[in-house]
Scaffold this active site. Sequence first.
Site, PDB file in Angstrom:
ATOM      1  N   SER A  27     -10.466  31.383  80.722  1.00  8.26           N
ATOM      2  CA  SER A  27     -10.393  30.090  80.026  1.00  8.26           C
ATOM      3  C   SER A  27      -9.978  30.343  78.584  1.00  8.26           C
ATOM      4  O   SER A  27     -10.229  31.421  78.046  1.00  8.26           O
ATOM      5  CB  SER A  27     -11.768  29.412  80.054  1.00  8.26           C
ATOM      6  N   TYR A  36     -20.817  30.268  79.014  1.00  7.26           N
ATOM      7  CA  TYR A  36     -19.493  30.190  79.653  1.00  7.26           C
ATOM      8  C   TYR A  36     -18.454  30.904  78.789  1.00  7.26           C
ATOM      9  O   TYR A  36     -17.651  31.699  79.296  1.00  7.26           O
ATOM     10  CB  TYR A  36     -19.151  28.703  79.831  1.00  7.26           C
TER      11      TYR A  36
END
Length: 255
Positions: A146, A160
């Site tokens: 990401s 995350y």
Amino acid sequence: MQLTLNEKVAIVTGAGRGIGAAIAKTLAAAGAKLAVNDLNPDRAERVVNEIIADGGEAMGISADISNKFQAVHLVEKTREKWGRIDILINNAGIEPTGSILKMDEWDWDRCMEVNLKGTFFMSQLVGRVMSWENSERGGAIVNIASTAGVQVALADRAAYCAAKAGVVGFARECAREFAQYGIRVNTVLPGIFETESTETLRQNAELMSRWENEIPLARLGQANEIAQTVLFLCSDGASYMTGQTITVDGGRVMR
Ligand SMILES: NC(=O)c1ccc[n+]([C@@H]2O[C@H](COP(=O)([O-])OP(=O)(O)OC[C@H]3O[C@@H](n4cnc5c(N)ncnc54)[C@H](O)[C@@H]3O)[C@@H](O)[C@H]2O)c1
């Protein structure tokens, strides 16, 4: 350029919906045989049925990739069915939310287990098959990380961000070690995509208009736009690419 994956066997983790489902369908349409993994068996079966209805070949395998025994089951079932593995897409991911000050230790651990340890388990297990059995043929591994944690901060998602940054670091060393076996390892960094996982955020009109202002292409991405990048990275068109981190985000992050 025509990108084909005829005769290749691919595993896509977390392929029951969203980006993983789009990747599985795209690789199948290019000729690959697909092991469609998801924690949720119904989701995996739905995607398998869609691939078969489109004339492709696929098998659903329910497994939690953060559990070593289940990861072994996923790899062995694929090998048993088709006798080889050429492509691995480490896509399964979870995104627990909460401020660092209030974060539960369990959320942190689970996030690391699925996003980072699951990527390690699958890369190790499939790397062994590819390095021992693929000989001249080699293989391709693509990780879906990401922009979060690597290029931008993301509110209330510290675990995350840490896990995805970890995937980028792990993938570089994986690319270096696996190069001697002809295995290429690359990582894709998606920006913000229209998938089920961003549905709640997309209902916030203020946030949507901020994103559209921040993104030069002025829209969120579609899962298929990650899938096309992944297809290229798995194909012979990317035969001289390894250890790379590729951002697909409509230009939101520019360096
Ligand atoms: N959607 C976005 O905007 C975006 C942005 C950046 C990165 N990503 C990354 O792309 C990947 C896919 O995102 P998405 O939006 O399609 O996610 P999603 O939540 O819609 O789908 C993920 C799938 O993975 C499965 N899964 C979860 N844990 C698993 C496990 N332990 N083992 C096997 N399967 C498991 C889920 O059941 C689900 O079907 C993720 O790694 C995510 O972090 C997404």
